[in-house]
Design an enzyme around this catalytic site. Structure first.
Site, PDB file in Angstrom:
ATOM      1  N   LYS A  87       0.806  -1.218   0.000  1.00 26.08           N
ATOM      2  CA  LYS A  87       0.000   0.000   0.000  1.00 26.08           C
ATOM      3  C   LYS A  87       0.843   1.274   0.000  1.00 26.08           C
ATOM      4  O   LYS A  87       0.428   2.305  -0.529  1.00 26.08           O
ATOM      5  CB  LYS A  87      -0.952   0.009   1.201  1.00 26.08           C
ATOM      6  CG  LYS A  87      -2.051  -1.046   1.132  1.00 26.08           C
ATOM      7  CD  LYS A  87      -3.005  -0.773  -0.017  1.00 26.08           C
ATOM      8  CE  LYS A  87      -4.204  -1.723  -0.008  1.00 26.08           C
ATOM      9  NZ  LYS A  87      -5.073  -1.509  -1.199  1.00 26.08           N
ATOM     10  N   GLU A 109      -9.922   5.680   3.084  1.00 22.48           N
ATOM     11  CA  GLU A 109     -10.724   4.555   3.551  1.00 22.48           C
ATOM     12  C   GLU A 109      -9.774   3.389   3.796  1.00 22.48           C
ATOM     13  O   GLU A 109      -8.683   3.346   3.224  1.00 22.48           O
ATOM     14  CB  GLU A 109     -11.752   4.159   2.472  1.00 22.48           C
ATOM     15  CG  GLU A 109     -11.216   3.225   1.369  1.00 22.48           C
ATOM     16  CD  GLU A 109     -10.194   3.857   0.451  1.00 22.48           C
ATOM     17  OE1 GLU A 109     -10.077   5.092   0.433  1.00 22.48           O
ATOM     18  OE2 GLU A 109      -9.495   3.094  -0.265  1.00 22.48           O
ATOM     19  N   SER A 376       1.264  -9.649  -1.038  1.00 20.63           N
ATOM     20  CA  SER A 376       0.985  -8.213  -0.946  1.00 20.63           C
ATOM     21  C   SER A 376       1.183  -7.657   0.458  1.00 20.63           C
ATOM     22  O   SER A 376       1.431  -6.465   0.619  1.00 20.63           O
ATOM     23  CB  SER A 376      -0.436  -7.924  -1.423  1.00 20.63           C
ATOM     24  OG  SER A 376      -1.366  -8.664  -0.664  1.00 20.63           O
TER      25      SER A 376
END
Lengths: 394, 271
Positions: A87, A109, A376
């Site tokens: 991220k 969010e 991830s």
């Protein structure tokens, strides 16, 4: 690239209330100016190297390869990024853009909390005010990340509307943004939403596949034969695919959250089981009922618990360039332990979906081939949640 | 001219503003939703915006969001709404728009939605998340069907967008009074009248103002500068507050009070 209206084939666009049209056009213009400015890319690259810890490893998982049999499995270790997931790649890009635009406040969010932690981290680094919207159910199942965000100085607002998960957090973040447009930059976490977010997030995550390509070349002198990534909104997957889309020899697999099973209706497998519609600003595959109302989704992983998906994934599905499949919560729980035991790596539940798909993909591809799986995120945030599920099995 | 434009023209000729009243279809349930709709017309609303519930109303505040969830819990979707309007039309000729998000219409089918809307007596649509740039396929069906499509303009809309909405929009221009979501506010924003004047500089279409307009005093203030005032959340709240009591009487009385304010018959101070 999408067309000038933000469409990837039939998917994408900018379906937003009037008040958001101009801010999104300003964002697109600022992004275009930034990408044309070598200083912006240099600044971003500098932070990616010195702060995020890029390039991340491409690790040949010999034990896992032996376990599944067939293709050689390589793990793209985005879990080793600072804050523990891919991220940060996107957040850094967007927050550097926010700084260029003179915005003192960022909002985001978050589902699993990884994007929220990443945003809170970069806001702390650059001294920006930060508010994170998170579904109340996710606040409960991702308590560790809520604590991390608050430690980083962010305000975390639990969202109690709707299904109290990621889609509701996105609704609430848009409501905040449309109220505070002048001061606020909305750091969107996935490759969905209205144009320009899908292409901007894709571009910032593209570094994943660019590195994979170079690392494969260096280690094996070839392209991978397949790339696998989990898909919720689809940011790590589109980042893993982007540099390979024009390399037809590289098979692309997106793995969605099958929840309790597709036949139960309790899943988040948007591309596998949904149909096109409009939510959160773009035309893309959706999980919806016959009346176009969004269905409440289910996944063991908060980060994949989303009824929409990025429009470029819908396009890659429609054109057949990528293949999308799903794995169930049960398969994920089994695989979570497997990766811990075989490789000593604790994966995020989201990423574990991609690893679980290897049980069929790796043998099918066969020995001598190379399959890259994007890990991830790391799974520290999930251990209590997984423990509860494992206890419930006994 | 359309029934909506006719009504704005008639109001203007009488020297009064148009009262545009929003309520959610099927709220708090199907039967009482129909009662409320008739009561709004009986109270003298000039134009009715009937909300189509959507599960993810990202442009709306709490009051309308919760109304949508109540309506959905009662199974209100476009087929029920068209049936409601068909019955309503036997008694009232008040111009009526459906205010909706795009996905329920898209899934119903664009051509089918236009045909069924016209057959039911719907005069137009206002689609919150369908800006002019994405409205091509919709307008191609709605215009030949004779449906007005109302577009919105707000504090962030530059001259280019005002010209665009003036060109493609039908019925009236919905002027969003402020940044933010729907919901009652104590004060009108200070720069509202400048915004109205700017929009009126580019179009002869009537301009009605919504978002945050909740009291007769605010309606009167708005109507002194614009062609109409739109009251939504305050009416939805009134319906909810009287759902188990004298629903029709309370709604009609509130709408009558708001309508009187468009005629200059209202207290000038906020309540």
């Amino acid at each position: 690239m999408p067309d000038e209206r933000g469409y990837f084939g039939a998917f994408g666009g900018c379906y937003v209330p009037e008040t958001l049209k101009t801010p999104l056009e300003e964002l697109a213009a600022a992004y275009a100016a930034a990408t044309a400015d070598p200083a912006f890319q240099a600044e971003l690259d500098g932070y990616l190297t010195r702060y995020v810890g890029r390039p991340t490893l491409l690790y040949a998982a010999a034990n896992l390869t032996r376990h599944f049999g067939g293709a050689t499995i390589l793990l793209k270790r985005e879990d080793l990024c600072h804050t523990g997931s891919h991220k940060l790649n996107n957040v850094l890009g967007q927050v550097l853009l926010a700084k260029r635009m003179g915005k003192p406040r960022v909002i985001a969010e978050t589902g699993a909390g990884q994007h929220g932690v990443a945003t809170a981290t970069i806001a702390a680094l650059f001294g920006l005010s930060c508010t994170i919207y998170m579904g109340a159910e996710d606040v409960e199942r991702q308590a560790l990340n809520v604590f991390r965000m608050r430690l980083l100085g962010a305000e975390v607002i639990p969202v109690t509307s709707g299904s109290q998960t990621l889609k509701d957090a996105i609704n609430e973040a848009f409501r905040d943004w449309v109220t505070n447009l002048t001061s606020t930059f909305y750091v969107f976490g996935t490759a969905a939403g209205p144009d320009p977010y899908p292409r901007m997030v894709r571009d910032f995550q593209r570094v994943i596949s660019v590195e994979i390509k170079a690392q494969m070349q260096a280690a094996y002198g070839k392209l991978p034969d397949a790339v696998v990534a989990c898909v919720g909104g689809g940011s790590n997957a589109i980042g893993s695919f982007a540099a390979f889309i024009d390399d037809p020899s590289v098979a692309l697999y997106g793995v969605e959250a099958g929840g309790f099973g597709l036949d139960t209706g309790k899943h988040s497998a948007t591309l596998t089981a949904g149909r096109p519609g409009v939510l959160h600003g773009s035309h893309s595959f959706l999980l919806q009922d016959a009346h176009g109302q969004i269905i409440e989704t289910h996944s063991i992983s908060a980060g994949l618990d989303y009824p929409g998906v990025g429009p470029q994934h819908s396009h890659l599905k429609a054109t057949g360039r990528a293949t999308y499949l799903s794995v169930t919560d049960d398969q994920v729980l089994d695989t979570f332990g497997l990766l811990c035991r075989t490789e000593g790596i604790l994966p995020a539940l989201e990423s574990t979906h991609a690893v679980a798909a290897l049980s069929t993909l790796a043998p099918a591809l066969g020995a001598g081939k190379h399959i890259v799986v994007t890990l991830s995120g790391r799974g520290d945030k999930d251990v209590q949640h997984v423990q509860r599920h494992l206890d419930a099995r006994h | 001219m359309s029934r909506i434009a006719d009504r704005f023209a008639a109001c203007k000729a009488r020297g009064e503003g148009a009262l545009v009243a929003y309520l959610m279809a099927g709220d708090p349930d199907a039967a009482r939703g129909r009662t409320a709709l008739s009561a709004v017309a009986a109270g003298g609303a000039d134009v009715i915006e009937l909300g189509v519930p959507f599960s993810d109303p990202m442009a709306d505040g709490r009051v309308i969001e919760h109304a949508a969830l109540r309506a959905l819990a009662g199974g209100t979707h476009l087929p029920e709404i068209f049936a409601t309007v068909r019955v309503f039309r036997q008694e009232y000729d008040t111009p009526l728009l459906l205010m909706t998000y795009w996905n329920p219409v898209l899934q119903y089918g664009i051509a089918r939605a236009c045909a069924d809307a016209v057959a039911a007596g719907v005069d137009g649509f206002l689609i919150s998340d369908l800006p002019p740039e994405e409205a091509g396929p919709w307008l191609a069906a709605a215009r030949p069907a004779g449906l007005d499509t109302v577009f919105l303009l707000g504090p962030t809309s530059p001259e280019r967008r005002i010209r665009l909405v003036a060109e493609v929009g039908g019925g009236f221009v919905y002027c969003i009074s402020r940044l933010g979501v729907t919901g009652a506010r104590a004060e009108l924003p200070p720069d509202l009248f400048t915004l109205i004047d700017t929009i009126k500089g580019f179009t002869d279409k009537p301009v009605a103002v919504g978002f945050g307009i909740s009291t007769p005093a605010q309606v009167a203030e708005v109507c002194a500068h614009a062609d109409g005032a739109i009251v939504g959340s305050a009416l939805v709240q009134t319906i909810l507050d009287h759902a188990d009591g004298e629903l029709a009487g309370a709604v009609t009385a509130f709408v009558r009070e708001l309508k009187a304010a468009t005629q200059g018959n209202a207290p000038t101070a906020s309540k």
